[in-house]
Design a protein around this motif. Structure first.
Motif, PDB file in Angstrom:
ATOM      1  N   ASN A   1     -13.715 -12.105  -9.643  1.00 54.31           N
ATOM      2  CA  ASN A   1     -14.293 -13.246  -8.923  1.00 54.31           C
ATOM      3  C   ASN A   1     -15.561 -13.550  -8.947  1.00 54.31           C
ATOM      4  OD1 ASN A   1     -14.014 -15.549  -7.168  1.00 54.31           O
ATOM      5  ND2 ASN A   1     -14.095 -14.310  -5.314  1.00 54.31           N
ATOM      6  N   PRO A   2     -16.119 -13.905 -10.160  1.00 53.98           N
ATOM      7  CA  PRO A   2     -17.377 -14.129 -10.058  1.00 53.98           C
ATOM      8  C   PRO A   2     -17.967 -15.588  -9.718  1.00 53.98           C
ATOM      9  CG  PRO A   2     -16.612 -14.297 -12.465  1.00 53.98           C
ATOM     10  CD  PRO A   2     -15.458 -13.927 -11.433  1.00 53.98           C
ATOM     11  N   ASN A   3     -17.777 -15.935  -8.197  1.00 46.87           N
ATOM     12  CA  ASN A   3     -17.944 -17.015  -7.718  1.00 46.87           C
ATOM     13  C   ASN A   3     -16.987 -18.345  -8.200  1.00 46.87           C
ATOM     14  OD1 ASN A   3     -20.002 -16.400  -5.841  1.00 46.87           O
ATOM     15  ND2 ASN A   3     -21.330 -16.401  -7.721  1.00 46.87           N
ATOM     16  N   LEU A   4     -15.617 -17.719  -8.655  1.00 48.22           N
ATOM     17  CA  LEU A   4     -14.601 -18.472  -9.170  1.00 48.22           C
ATOM     18  C   LEU A   4     -13.847 -19.007  -7.842  1.00 48.22           C
ATOM     19  CD1 LEU A   4     -13.243 -16.665 -12.299  1.00 48.22           C
ATOM     20  CD2 LEU A   4     -14.874 -18.615 -12.242  1.00 48.22           C
ATOM     21  N   MET A   5     -13.624 -18.414  -6.764  1.00 53.67           N
ATOM     22  CA  MET A   5     -13.016 -18.750  -5.562  1.00 53.67           C
ATOM     23  C   MET A   5     -13.576 -18.327  -4.376  1.00 53.67           C
ATOM     24  SD  MET A   5      -9.651 -16.230  -6.324  1.00 53.67           S
ATOM     25  CE  MET A   5      -9.860 -16.070  -8.023  1.00 53.67           C
ATOM     26  N   GLY A   6     -13.203 -18.812  -3.258  1.00 53.10           N
ATOM     27  CA  GLY A   6     -13.843 -18.112  -2.120  1.00 53.10           C
ATOM     28  C   GLY A   6     -13.106 -16.946  -1.842  1.00 53.10           C
ATOM     29  N   ILE A   7     -13.603 -16.071  -0.966  1.00 49.04           N
ATOM     30  CA  ILE A   7     -13.168 -14.730  -0.696  1.00 49.04           C
ATOM     31  C   ILE A   7     -11.743 -14.619  -0.055  1.00 49.04           C
ATOM     32  CG2 ILE A   7     -14.139 -14.068   1.599  1.00 49.04           C
ATOM     33  CD1 ILE A   7     -14.750 -11.270   0.222  1.00 49.04           C
ATOM     34  N   CYS A   8     -11.405 -15.749   0.488  1.00 49.59           N
ATOM     35  CA  CYS A   8     -10.149 -15.911   1.455  1.00 49.59           C
ATOM     36  C   CYS A   8      -9.068 -16.249   0.192  1.00 49.59           C
ATOM     37  CB  CYS A   8     -10.180 -17.068   2.246  1.00 49.59           C
ATOM     38  SG  CYS A   8     -11.060 -16.655   3.779  1.00 49.59           S
ATOM     39  N   GLU A   9      -9.261 -16.985  -0.622  1.00 46.18           N
ATOM     40  CA  GLU A   9      -8.377 -17.216  -1.612  1.00 46.18           C
ATOM     41  C   GLU A   9      -8.179 -15.949  -2.456  1.00 46.18           C
ATOM     42  OE1 GLU A   9      -7.718 -20.114  -5.622  1.00 46.18           O
ATOM     43  OE2 GLU A   9      -9.463 -20.503  -4.175  1.00 46.18           O
ATOM     44  N   ALA A  10      -9.239 -15.183  -2.848  1.00 45.50           N
ATOM     45  CA  ALA A  10      -9.206 -14.036  -3.478  1.00 45.50           C
ATOM     46  C   ALA A  10      -8.369 -12.708  -2.975  1.00 45.50           C
ATOM     47  CB  ALA A  10     -10.567 -13.394  -3.932  1.00 45.50           C
TER      48      ALA A  10
ATOM     49  N   VAL B   1      -5.199  -3.590   7.614  1.00 42.32           N
ATOM     50  CA  VAL B   1      -4.038  -4.236   8.400  1.00 42.32           C
ATOM     51  C   VAL B   1      -2.865  -3.896   7.922  1.00 42.32           C
ATOM     52  CG1 VAL B   1      -4.035  -6.527   7.110  1.00 42.32           C
ATOM     53  CG2 VAL B   1      -3.612  -6.456   9.387  1.00 42.32           C
ATOM     54  N   THR B   2      -1.784  -3.851   8.582  1.00 44.69           N
ATOM     55  CA  THR B   2      -0.676  -3.763   8.176  1.00 44.69           C
ATOM     56  C   THR B   2      -0.143  -5.175   7.569  1.00 44.69           C
ATOM     57  OG1 THR B   2       0.739  -4.656  10.124  1.00 44.69           O
ATOM     58  CG2 THR B   2       0.218  -2.380  10.005  1.00 44.69           C
ATOM     59  N   LYS B   3       0.787  -5.361   6.433  1.00 44.22           N
ATOM     60  CA  LYS B   3       1.383  -6.197   6.064  1.00 44.22           C
ATOM     61  C   LYS B   3       1.837  -7.092   6.890  1.00 44.22           C
ATOM     62  CE  LYS B   3       2.567  -6.145   1.425  1.00 44.22           C
ATOM     63  NZ  LYS B   3       3.338  -6.046   0.296  1.00 44.22           N
ATOM     64  N   PHE B   4       2.727  -6.605   7.712  1.00 43.54           N
ATOM     65  CA  PHE B   4       3.313  -7.378   8.597  1.00 43.54           C
ATOM     66  C   PHE B   4       2.448  -8.297   9.542  1.00 43.54           C
ATOM     67  CE2 PHE B   4       4.862  -8.038  13.176  1.00 43.54           C
ATOM     68  CZ  PHE B   4       6.103  -8.629  12.894  1.00 43.54           C
ATOM     69  N   VAL B   5       1.248  -7.785   9.872  1.00 41.94           N
ATOM     70  CA  VAL B   5       0.261  -8.459  10.856  1.00 41.94           C
ATOM     71  C   VAL B   5      -0.260  -9.561   9.834  1.00 41.94           C
ATOM     72  CG1 VAL B   5      -1.960  -8.250  12.085  1.00 41.94           C
ATOM     73  CG2 VAL B   5       0.018  -6.834  12.645  1.00 41.94           C
ATOM     74  N   TYR B   6      -0.808  -8.955   8.581  1.00 41.44           N
ATOM     75  CA  TYR B   6      -1.381  -9.865   7.778  1.00 41.44           C
ATOM     76  C   TYR B   6      -0.476 -11.132   7.413  1.00 41.44           C
ATOM     77  CZ  TYR B   6      -2.385 -11.823   3.029  1.00 41.44           C
ATOM     78  OH  TYR B   6      -2.762 -13.011   2.202  1.00 41.44           O
ATOM     79  N   ASN B   7       0.805 -10.992   7.266  1.00 41.65           N
ATOM     80  CA  ASN B   7       1.600 -12.347   6.724  1.00 41.65           C
ATOM     81  C   ASN B   7       1.791 -13.081   7.826  1.00 41.65           C
ATOM     82  OD1 ASN B   7       2.421 -11.323   4.142  1.00 41.65           O
ATOM     83  ND2 ASN B   7       4.083  -9.880   4.933  1.00 41.65           N
ATOM     84  N   GLU B   8       1.660 -12.636   9.090  1.00 46.78           N
ATOM     85  CA  GLU B   8       1.575 -13.438  10.310  1.00 46.78           C
ATOM     86  C   GLU B   8       0.311 -14.287  10.336  1.00 46.78           C
ATOM     87  OE1 GLU B   8       2.084 -13.141  15.337  1.00 46.78           O
ATOM     88  OE2 GLU B   8       2.360 -11.352  13.830  1.00 46.78           O
ATOM     89  N   PHE B   9      -0.855 -14.230   9.728  1.00 45.89           N
ATOM     90  CA  PHE B   9      -2.268 -14.614   9.765  1.00 45.89           C
ATOM     91  C   PHE B   9      -2.870 -15.178   8.731  1.00 45.89           C
ATOM     92  CE2 PHE B   9      -1.729 -12.280  13.736  1.00 45.89           C
ATOM     93  CZ  PHE B   9      -2.200 -13.406  14.769  1.00 45.89           C
ATOM     94  N   LEU B  10      -2.544 -14.443   7.500  1.00 45.57           N
ATOM     95  CA  LEU B  10      -3.299 -14.793   6.166  1.00 45.57           C
ATOM     96  C   LEU B  10      -4.874 -15.054   6.366  1.00 45.57           C
ATOM     97  CD1 LEU B  10      -0.618 -17.051   4.581  1.00 45.57           C
ATOM     98  CD2 LEU B  10      -0.707 -14.681   4.569  1.00 45.57           C
ATOM     99  N   PHE B  11      -5.453 -15.231   5.463  1.00 40.36           N
ATOM    100  CA  PHE B  11      -6.946 -15.614   5.426  1.00 40.36           C
ATOM    101  C   PHE B  11      -6.771 -16.932   5.128  1.00 40.36           C
ATOM    102  CE2 PHE B  11      -7.544 -10.997   4.251  1.00 40.36           C
ATOM    103  CZ  PHE B  11      -8.710 -10.924   5.038  1.00 40.36           C
ATOM    104  N   ASP B  12      -7.907 -17.703   5.993  1.00 39.86           N
ATOM    105  CA  ASP B  12      -7.997 -19.157   5.901  1.00 39.86           C
ATOM    106  C   ASP B  12      -8.734 -19.563   4.884  1.00 39.86           C
ATOM    107  OD1 ASP B  12      -8.044 -21.804   6.562  1.00 39.86           O
ATOM    108  OD2 ASP B  12      -8.651 -21.618   8.543  1.00 39.86           O
ATOM    109  N   VAL B  13      -8.077 -20.256   3.893  1.00 41.41           N
ATOM    110  CA  VAL B  13      -8.775 -20.813   2.709  1.00 41.41           C
ATOM    111  C   VAL B  13      -9.509 -21.996   3.020  1.00 41.41           C
ATOM    112  CG1 VAL B  13      -7.031 -20.044   1.033  1.00 41.41           C
ATOM    113  CG2 VAL B  13      -6.853 -22.237   1.892  1.00 41.41           C
ATOM    114  N   LYS B  14      -9.634 -22.466   4.178  1.00 42.09           N
ATOM    115  CA  LYS B  14     -10.528 -23.706   4.692  1.00 42.09           C
ATOM    116  C   LYS B  14     -11.934 -23.003   4.932  1.00 42.09           C
ATOM    117  CE  LYS B  14      -7.019 -26.493   6.456  1.00 42.09           C
ATOM    118  NZ  LYS B  14      -6.569 -27.103   7.896  1.00 42.09           N
ATOM    119  N   VAL B  15     -11.953 -21.717   5.314  1.00 43.36           N
ATOM    120  CA  VAL B  15     -13.314 -21.111   5.358  1.00 43.36           C
ATOM    121  C   VAL B  15     -13.975 -20.459   3.790  1.00 43.36           C
ATOM    122  CG1 VAL B  15     -14.573 -19.031   6.455  1.00 43.36           C
ATOM    123  CG2 VAL B  15     -12.594 -19.925   7.590  1.00 43.36           C
ATOM    124  N   LYS B  16     -14.646 -21.316   3.571  1.00 41.80           N
ATOM    125  CA  LYS B  16     -15.246 -21.383   1.993  1.00 41.80           C
ATOM    126  C   LYS B  16     -16.253 -20.332   1.774  1.00 41.80           C
ATOM    127  CE  LYS B  16     -12.654 -24.999   0.854  1.00 41.80           C
ATOM    128  NZ  LYS B  16     -11.399 -24.897   0.191  1.00 41.80           N
ATOM    129  N   GLY B  17     -16.432 -19.878   0.731  1.00 42.39           N
ATOM    130  CA  GLY B  17     -17.393 -19.010  -0.092  1.00 42.39           C
ATOM    131  C   GLY B  17     -16.969 -17.691   0.486  1.00 42.39           C
TER     132      GLY B  17
END
Length: 278
Positions: free
Chosen positions: A36-45, A147-163
């Protein structure tokens, strides 16, 4: 047992960490490297990496770190297996002010840290080791977030938070509305970079606080709320004009429980910025 997800842009750091993990983790694991050389935000990555993971426990970690603790993998799993656990990290705070800001609170009584901070040149080394086994927090620093995958799947990273700023505060605060986040002291890393609180960081924290208006702690700290709101105004009006529209916008984050005296001081601050921008 542990899927380690890394958003990578620096091959030298990544290679050193990959070797270090193999020598220290002590349990079955996989590393999911997202170039990810600045190709996407860290949330997407991070979301992309998590979607490829095969284990039930996830660790999102920066690549510019090394682990000093031996057999740290099982220690981390033990924390993640506790009841109602959310995000497990190595730095965080247990006070969430009304004003937008990152995880760090200037008053150290609210901060918990267990890591070694260095710079890329390895010339400025500061050890922050927590004496208690763990501390319950709300916001967690993104250098290390498990984090557990169970908790992660409940929230995910918000791709609207850029960079690359604010994703950790956003994710951990959302998780903290339903689970308990912790900083632990039996895993020690060394981090080889220092934070950059630029305008994007500031704007992302505003966006996060607009979205998450949850009341986290029962106590109200007059000093913290007052100082951080003044700091918010100072920075906001360094980026944006002090007009009526922007004044009304900043009042969304006004801590109404302040005493009359502190409210008066904030009013004086508004007057100062307003006439300064005339």
């Amino acid at each position: 047992m542990l899927s380690i997800i890394i958003s990578s842009y620096h091959p030298q750091f990544y290679s050193a960490l990959e070797k270090n993990i193999a020598e220290t983790i002590g349990i079955p694991y996989e590393i999911i490297k997202i170039d990810n050389p600045n190709l996407m935000g860290i949330c997407e990555a991070y979301n992309k990496g998590a979607s490829l993971s095969k284990y039930d426990y996830l660790l999102f970690v920066h690549e510019d770190v090394i682990f000093h603790t031996k057999e740290w993998g099982q220690k981390l799993i033990n924390h993640l297996e506790k009841e109602n656990v959310g995000v497990v990290g190595l730095a965080g705070s247990n006070y969430v002010p009304k004003a937008p800001c990152g995880w760090f609170i200037f008053d150290e009584i609210y901060n918990f840290k267990n890591y070694i901070q260095n710079n890329k040149e390895r010339t400025r080394r500061t050890i922050k080791q927590m004496l208690i086994p763990y501390a319950k927090v709300f916001a967690v620093d993104g250098v290390f977030m498990a984090v557990t995958k169970f908790v992660y799947n409940e929230f995910l990273f918000d791709v609207k938070v850029k960079g690359f700023h604010g994703y950790d505060t956003d994710f951990s605060l959302r998780v903290a509305t339903r689970y308990h986040n912790y900083v632990i002291n039996d895993v020690l890393i060394e981090h080889f970079s220092e934070g950059d609180s630029n305008k994007l960081w500031f704007d992302n924290n505003i966006q996060i606080r607009e979205k998450i208006m949850h009341r986290y702690q029962e106590n109200f700290d007059e000093k913290v709320e007052s100082i951080l709101f003044h700091a918010f105004l100072r920075r906001y009006f360094s980026y944006y004009n002090c007009n009526l529209k922007n004044i009304f916008f900043t009042l969304r984050f006004f801590p109404h429980q302040l005493t009359r005296y502190n409210k008066f001081l904030i009013f004086k601050g508004y007057m100062y910025y307003f006439f300064k921008h005339k």
